[in-house]
Design a protein around this motif. Structure first.
Motif, PDB file in Angstrom:
ATOM      1  N   PRO A 213      29.990 -14.341 -11.891  1.00 32.04           N
ATOM      2  CA  PRO A 213      29.562 -13.544 -10.735  1.00 32.04           C
ATOM      3  C   PRO A 213      30.562 -13.590  -9.575  1.00 32.04           C
ATOM      4  O   PRO A 213      30.495 -12.760  -8.679  1.00 32.04           O
ATOM      5  CB  PRO A 213      28.232 -14.204 -10.334  1.00 32.04           C
ATOM      6  CG  PRO A 213      28.315 -15.593 -10.858  1.00 32.04           C
ATOM      7  CD  PRO A 213      29.141 -15.518 -12.107  1.00 32.04           C
ATOM      8  N   ASP A 217      32.041  -7.675 -11.579  1.00 27.08           N
ATOM      9  CA  ASP A 217      30.957  -6.854 -11.041  1.00 27.08           C
ATOM     10  C   ASP A 217      29.798  -6.904 -12.046  1.00 27.08           C
ATOM     11  O   ASP A 217      29.743  -6.132 -13.002  1.00 27.08           O
ATOM     12  CB  ASP A 217      31.463  -5.423 -10.839  1.00 27.08           C
ATOM     13  CG  ASP A 217      30.416  -4.545 -10.156  1.00 27.08           C
ATOM     14  OD1 ASP A 217      29.215  -4.898 -10.175  1.00 27.08           O
ATOM     15  OD2 ASP A 217      30.809  -3.499  -9.611  1.00 27.08           O
ATOM     16  N   VAL A 219      26.594  -6.219 -11.893  1.00 29.92           N
ATOM     17  CA  VAL A 219      25.700  -5.052 -12.004  1.00 29.92           C
ATOM     18  C   VAL A 219      26.362  -3.941 -12.828  1.00 29.92           C
ATOM     19  O   VAL A 219      25.743  -3.385 -13.739  1.00 29.92           O
ATOM     20  CB  VAL A 219      25.304  -4.544 -10.596  1.00 29.92           C
ATOM     21  CG1 VAL A 219      24.479  -3.268 -10.701  1.00 29.92           C
ATOM     22  CG2 VAL A 219      24.538  -5.633  -9.845  1.00 29.92           C
ATOM     23  N   SER A 245      18.759  -9.725  -4.903  1.00 35.90           N
ATOM     24  CA  SER A 245      19.223  -8.337  -4.861  1.00 35.90           C
ATOM     25  C   SER A 245      19.978  -8.014  -6.147  1.00 35.90           C
ATOM     26  O   SER A 245      19.807  -6.940  -6.742  1.00 35.90           O
ATOM     27  CB  SER A 245      20.141  -8.113  -3.653  1.00 35.90           C
ATOM     28  OG  SER A 245      19.470  -8.479  -2.468  1.00 35.90           O
ATOM     29  N   GLN A 246      20.789  -8.960  -6.581  1.00 41.98           N
ATOM     30  CA  GLN A 246      21.540  -8.779  -7.832  1.00 41.98           C
ATOM     31  C   GLN A 246      20.575  -8.587  -9.010  1.00 41.98           C
ATOM     32  O   GLN A 246      20.789  -7.720  -9.861  1.00 41.98           O
ATOM     33  CB  GLN A 246      22.435  -9.998  -8.073  1.00 41.98           C
ATOM     34  CG  GLN A 246      23.342  -9.853  -9.270  1.00 41.98           C
ATOM     35  CD  GLN A 246      24.178 -11.102  -9.477  1.00 41.98           C
ATOM     36  OE1 GLN A 246      23.658 -12.211  -9.570  1.00 41.98           O
ATOM     37  NE2 GLN A 246      25.477 -10.921  -9.525  1.00 41.98           N
ATOM     38  N   GLU A 249      19.086  -5.176  -8.926  1.00 37.44           N
ATOM     39  CA  GLU A 249      20.071  -4.154  -9.312  1.00 37.44           C
ATOM     40  C   GLU A 249      20.368  -4.168 -10.809  1.00 37.44           C
ATOM     41  O   GLU A 249      20.790  -3.162 -11.367  1.00 37.44           O
ATOM     42  CB  GLU A 249      21.376  -4.370  -8.542  1.00 37.44           C
ATOM     43  CG  GLU A 249      21.300  -3.922  -7.095  1.00 37.44           C
ATOM     44  CD  GLU A 249      22.674  -4.021  -6.453  1.00 37.44           C
ATOM     45  OE1 GLU A 249      23.487  -3.107  -6.660  1.00 37.44           O
ATOM     46  OE2 GLU A 249      22.921  -5.038  -5.775  1.00 37.44           O
ATOM     47  N   CYS A 250      20.190  -5.323 -11.439  1.00 39.29           N
ATOM     48  CA  CYS A 250      20.452  -5.421 -12.889  1.00 39.29           C
ATOM     49  C   CYS A 250      19.280  -4.899 -13.714  1.00 39.29           C
ATOM     50  O   CYS A 250      19.428  -4.583 -14.894  1.00 39.29           O
ATOM     51  CB  CYS A 250      20.693  -6.879 -13.301  1.00 39.29           C
ATOM     52  SG  CYS A 250      22.287  -7.527 -12.776  1.00 39.29           S
TER      53      CYS A 250
END
Ligand code: NAD
Ligand code: ZN
Ligand code: ZN
Length: 339
Positions: A213, A217, A219, A245-246, A249-250
């Motif tokens: 990470p 990137d 995501v 948040s990650q 988004e995934c």
């Protein structure tokens, strides 16, 4: 008997203490192996929610029964066992639904009513015992507890599709979640970890990708590997500033996010995507008894977890065992202490 005791924050000592007495429904176990868990670090560092110094370390254990109480019927002296290390009050609304993990008055090893497992002799109620088959090592028997955490983390999900899962953080819990996801038939398993050792291990154990990470990137890679959709399920098994948040988004539209990591500080979370994409987020706290039983069954029927034991140290070197896990000076998935 000898015991590893956190005497004050940041201080662990090997002390002599009396063997625990057993009640009629309990057995006494001669401890062979115990696991060092993140929660032991929390006790050691003075940040655990309910385990406070002075306290004996540990809740993961495997050993041999050496004494049985008069009311014990299913186990006998000589049996190799592990223990589901929590006990509900039996009275509250959660206990009545078999949710011991959520009991309002549960007891656990290392609290005033029950000794921790970093001891030569440990007492446990018969109802919490699980046999370990002869073909299974004590080390792997000890891993049934963290495996049960992973079983629970995945069982809490309600998504039906098993095309893809993302596991953020593959330390002990994330790695065992990878194993459970594999066993449950998830087709594409994508992991992340900041430690190269853990990423390599994830690839070895069935991950389609193990991303860093800090340099990749995540995501974008997840989208690329899931046909642009995002993953059915995302498990958060590490604590980091932007990790929620990650995770969101995934995940795909109507995907789920399971929170396993104990993130004790406030972290920012961009929640708009969760609404926009109708995602669901759930927490997973330890395990229900059925999860523990499932984990024991998986190990007893041949699931090989031996590769996850990265260090083995004797009880006298408990301090060093804690340091290995907290400082990650060497590649570490699970540190086992032998008694
Ligand atoms: N919910 C429960 O019942 C339960 C039970 C046990 C542990 N936990 C919690 O789960 C978490 C994981 O436990 P563990 O024993 O596997 O810990 P661990 O330290 O072994 O694993 C954490 C992993 O996350 C990696 N990591 C750090 N930052 C990262 C990032 N930004 N992205 C991806 N990976 C990153 C680390 O390198 C490490 O490999 C902890 O927060 C622990 O307290 C929860
Ligand atoms: Zn544990
Ligand atoms: Zn209860």
């Amino acid at each position: 008997m000898k015991a590893a005791v956190v005497t004050a924050t940041g201080q662990v000592e090997i002390q002599d203490m009396a063997e625990p007495a057993i009640k009629d429904d309990e057995v006494l176990i001669k401890v062979k192996t115990v696991g060092v868990c993140g929660s032991d670090l929390h006790l050691f560092q003075g940040t655990h929610a309910f385990r406070k110094p002075p306290a004996v370390l540990g809740h993961e254990v495997a050993g041999d029964i050496v004494r049985v109480g008069s009311a014990v019927t299913r186990f006998k002296v000589g049996d190799r066992v592990t223990v589901e290390p929590h006990r509900g009050c039996g009275e509250c609304a959660f206990c009545k639904q078999n949710l011991v993990n959520l009991c309002l008055n549960k007891s656990a090893p290392g609290t005033p009513g029950w000794i921790g497992t970093f001891v030569e002799y440990f007492n446990a109620p018969e109802s919490a015992l699980y046999a370990i088959e002869d073909a299974v090592s004590y080390e792997e028997g000890t891993l049934i507890e963290p495996l049960a955490v992973a079983v629970h983390a995945l069982s809490r999900a309600t998504v039906k599709e098993r095309e893809s899962i993302v596991i953020l953080g593959v330390g002990t819990i994330g790695m065992l979640s990878l194993v459970v996801a594999r066993e449950m038939g998830f087709k594409t398993i994508i992991c992340t970890d900041t430690a190269p050792f853990n990423r390599e291990a994830a690839l070895k154990h069935g991950a389609a990708a193990a991303l860093d990470p800090l340099t990749e990137d995540v995501v974008a890679r997840v989208k690329e590997m899931t046909g642009g959709r995002g993953a059915d399920l995302v498990l958060v098994c590490a604590g980091a500033e932007g990790i929620l948040s990650q995770a969101s988004e995934c995940a795909r539209r109507r995907g789920e996010i399971g929170l396993v990591a104990m993130i004790t500080k406030k972290i920012p979370f961009y929640c708009y995507g969760m609404v926009f994409n109708e995602q669901t987020m759930y927490g997973a706290m330890t395990y229900e008894t059925r999860d523990f039983a499932k984990a024991a069954e998986m190990v007893n029927s041949g699931l090989d977890l031996s590769g996850f034991v990265t260090q083995k140290l004797p009880l006298a070197r408990t301090q060093e065992a804690l340091d290995i896990l907290s400082q990650k000076k060497e590649g570490v998935i699970k540190v086992i202490v032998t008694v």
